[in-house]
Scaffold this motif. Structure first.
Motif, PDB file in Angstrom:
ATOM      1  N   GLU A   5       0.833  -1.211   0.000  1.00 42.83           N
ATOM      2  CA  GLU A   5       0.000   0.000   0.000  1.00 42.83           C
ATOM      3  C   GLU A   5       0.864   1.256   0.000  1.00 42.83           C
ATOM      4  O   GLU A   5       0.576   2.204  -0.729  1.00 42.83           O
ATOM      5  CB  GLU A   5      -0.925  -0.006   1.217  1.00 42.83           C
ATOM      6  CG  GLU A   5      -1.954  -1.120   1.177  1.00 42.83           C
ATOM      7  CD  GLU A   5      -2.688  -1.290   2.499  1.00 42.83           C
ATOM      8  OE1 GLU A   5      -3.888  -1.608   2.447  1.00 42.83           O
ATOM      9  OE2 GLU A   5      -2.075  -1.106   3.578  1.00 42.83           O
ATOM     10  N   SER A   6       1.920   1.247   0.811  1.00 43.86           N
ATOM     11  CA  SER A   6       2.785   2.427   0.846  1.00 43.86           C
ATOM     12  C   SER A   6       3.587   2.550  -0.449  1.00 43.86           C
ATOM     13  O   SER A   6       3.848   3.665  -0.912  1.00 43.86           O
ATOM     14  CB  SER A   6       3.689   2.433   2.081  1.00 43.86           C
ATOM     15  OG  SER A   6       4.433   1.266   2.179  1.00 43.86           O
ATOM     16  N   GLU A   9       1.239   4.155  -2.862  1.00 43.63           N
ATOM     17  CA  GLU A   9       1.121   5.589  -2.579  1.00 43.63           C
ATOM     18  C   GLU A   9       2.368   6.333  -3.056  1.00 43.63           C
ATOM     19  O   GLU A   9       2.272   7.429  -3.622  1.00 43.63           O
ATOM     20  CB  GLU A   9       0.893   5.815  -1.089  1.00 43.63           C
ATOM     21  CG  GLU A   9       0.786   7.263  -0.681  1.00 43.63           C
ATOM     22  CD  GLU A   9      -0.381   8.016  -1.314  1.00 43.63           C
ATOM     23  OE1 GLU A   9      -0.316   9.268  -1.330  1.00 43.63           O
ATOM     24  OE2 GLU A   9      -1.355   7.401  -1.783  1.00 43.63           O
ATOM     25  N   ARG A  12       2.141   6.664  -6.793  1.00 37.87           N
ATOM     26  CA  ARG A  12       1.173   7.705  -7.158  1.00 37.87           C
ATOM     27  C   ARG A  12       1.769   9.097  -6.960  1.00 37.87           C
ATOM     28  O   ARG A  12       1.674   9.958  -7.838  1.00 37.87           O
ATOM     29  CB  ARG A  12      -0.102   7.552  -6.321  1.00 37.87           C
ATOM     30  CG  ARG A  12      -1.230   8.504  -6.749  1.00 37.87           C
ATOM     31  CD  ARG A  12      -2.425   8.412  -5.810  1.00 37.87           C
ATOM     32  NE  ARG A  12      -2.125   8.981  -4.501  1.00 37.87           N
ATOM     33  CZ  ARG A  12      -2.062  10.287  -4.235  1.00 37.87           C
ATOM     34  NH1 ARG A  12      -2.282  11.166  -5.179  1.00 37.87           N
ATOM     35  NH2 ARG A  12      -1.783  10.708  -3.018  1.00 37.87           N
ATOM     36  N   ARG A  13       2.413   9.319  -5.817  1.00 41.85           N
ATOM     37  CA  ARG A  13       3.010  10.631  -5.533  1.00 41.85           C
ATOM     38  C   ARG A  13       4.108  10.980  -6.531  1.00 41.85           C
ATOM     39  O   ARG A  13       4.173  12.115  -7.023  1.00 41.85           O
ATOM     40  CB  ARG A  13       3.574  10.667  -4.118  1.00 41.85           C
ATOM     41  CG  ARG A  13       2.513  10.649  -3.041  1.00 41.85           C
ATOM     42  CD  ARG A  13       3.147  10.691  -1.664  1.00 41.85           C
ATOM     43  NE  ARG A  13       2.171  10.492  -0.601  1.00 41.85           N
ATOM     44  CZ  ARG A  13       2.477  10.540   0.688  1.00 41.85           C
ATOM     45  NH1 ARG A  13       3.720  10.782   1.084  1.00 41.85           N
ATOM     46  NH2 ARG A  13       1.525  10.342   1.597  1.00 41.85           N
ATOM     47  N   GLU A  38      -1.199   1.374  -7.443  1.00 36.18           N
ATOM     48  CA  GLU A  38      -1.398   2.594  -6.667  1.00 36.18           C
ATOM     49  C   GLU A  38      -2.423   2.408  -5.553  1.00 36.18           C
ATOM     50  O   GLU A  38      -2.333   3.062  -4.519  1.00 36.18           O
ATOM     51  CB  GLU A  38      -1.800   3.751  -7.577  1.00 36.18           C
ATOM     52  CG  GLU A  38      -0.662   4.225  -8.451  1.00 36.18           C
ATOM     53  CD  GLU A  38      -0.999   5.450  -9.272  1.00 36.18           C
ATOM     54  OE1 GLU A  38      -2.148   5.953  -9.190  1.00 36.18           O
ATOM     55  OE2 GLU A  38      -0.110   5.919 -10.008  1.00 36.18           O
ATOM     56  N   ARG A  39      -3.370   1.523  -5.753  1.00 30.99           N
ATOM     57  CA  ARG A  39      -4.375   1.261  -4.718  1.00 30.99           C
ATOM     58  C   ARG A  39      -3.927   0.180  -3.738  1.00 30.99           C
ATOM     59  O   ARG A  39      -4.643  -0.151  -2.801  1.00 30.99           O
ATOM     60  CB  ARG A  39      -5.705   0.869  -5.369  1.00 30.99           C
ATOM     61  CG  ARG A  39      -6.356   2.055  -6.087  1.00 30.99           C
ATOM     62  CD  ARG A  39      -7.686   1.701  -6.710  1.00 30.99           C
ATOM     63  NE  ARG A  39      -7.455   0.850  -7.874  1.00 30.99           N
ATOM     64  CZ  ARG A  39      -8.184  -0.217  -8.201  1.00 30.99           C
ATOM     65  NH1 ARG A  39      -9.206  -0.587  -7.457  1.00 30.99           N
ATOM     66  NH2 ARG A  39      -7.900  -0.927  -9.265  1.00 30.99           N
TER      67      ARG A  39
END
Length: 91
Positions: A5-6, A9, A12-13, A38-39
């Motif tokens: 998950e991280s 993220e 995505r960032r 990304e999710r």
């Protein structure tokens, strides 16, 4: 938060920071796969991390380090880098 998950993220960032869309990754992955990453629904291989980072224009470790900093922000960049430096020198 799990590492996948991280990592999602962080991806995505980094993608947004570099003004890229999910479609811009078509050369290395489908938009659906990038969205799943990304999710935090999927965990990429190390080869896929290298491909994604290359598309963004960053070193793969930047993506991985960012993920661990998202997962545990209290450690800080300097602390994380110091830990990795010590462990890498032991090899």
């Amino acid at each position: 938060m799990e590492i996948r998950e991280s990592l999602g993220e962080a991806l995505r960032r980094m993608r947004i920071l570099h003004d890229l869309t999910q479609e811009d990754f078509a050369v290395v992955s489908s938009r659906t796969y990038v969205s799943s990453l990304e999710r935090g629904l999927k965990a990429p291989t190390i080869q896929k991390i290298e491909d994604l980072a290359g598309r963004i224009g960053i070193h793969p470790l930047s993506l991985i380090v960012s993920a661990y900093l998202i997962q545990n922000p209290d450690v800080g960049l300097d602390g994380l880098i110091e830990q990795v430096r010590k462990e890498a020198l032991e090899v």
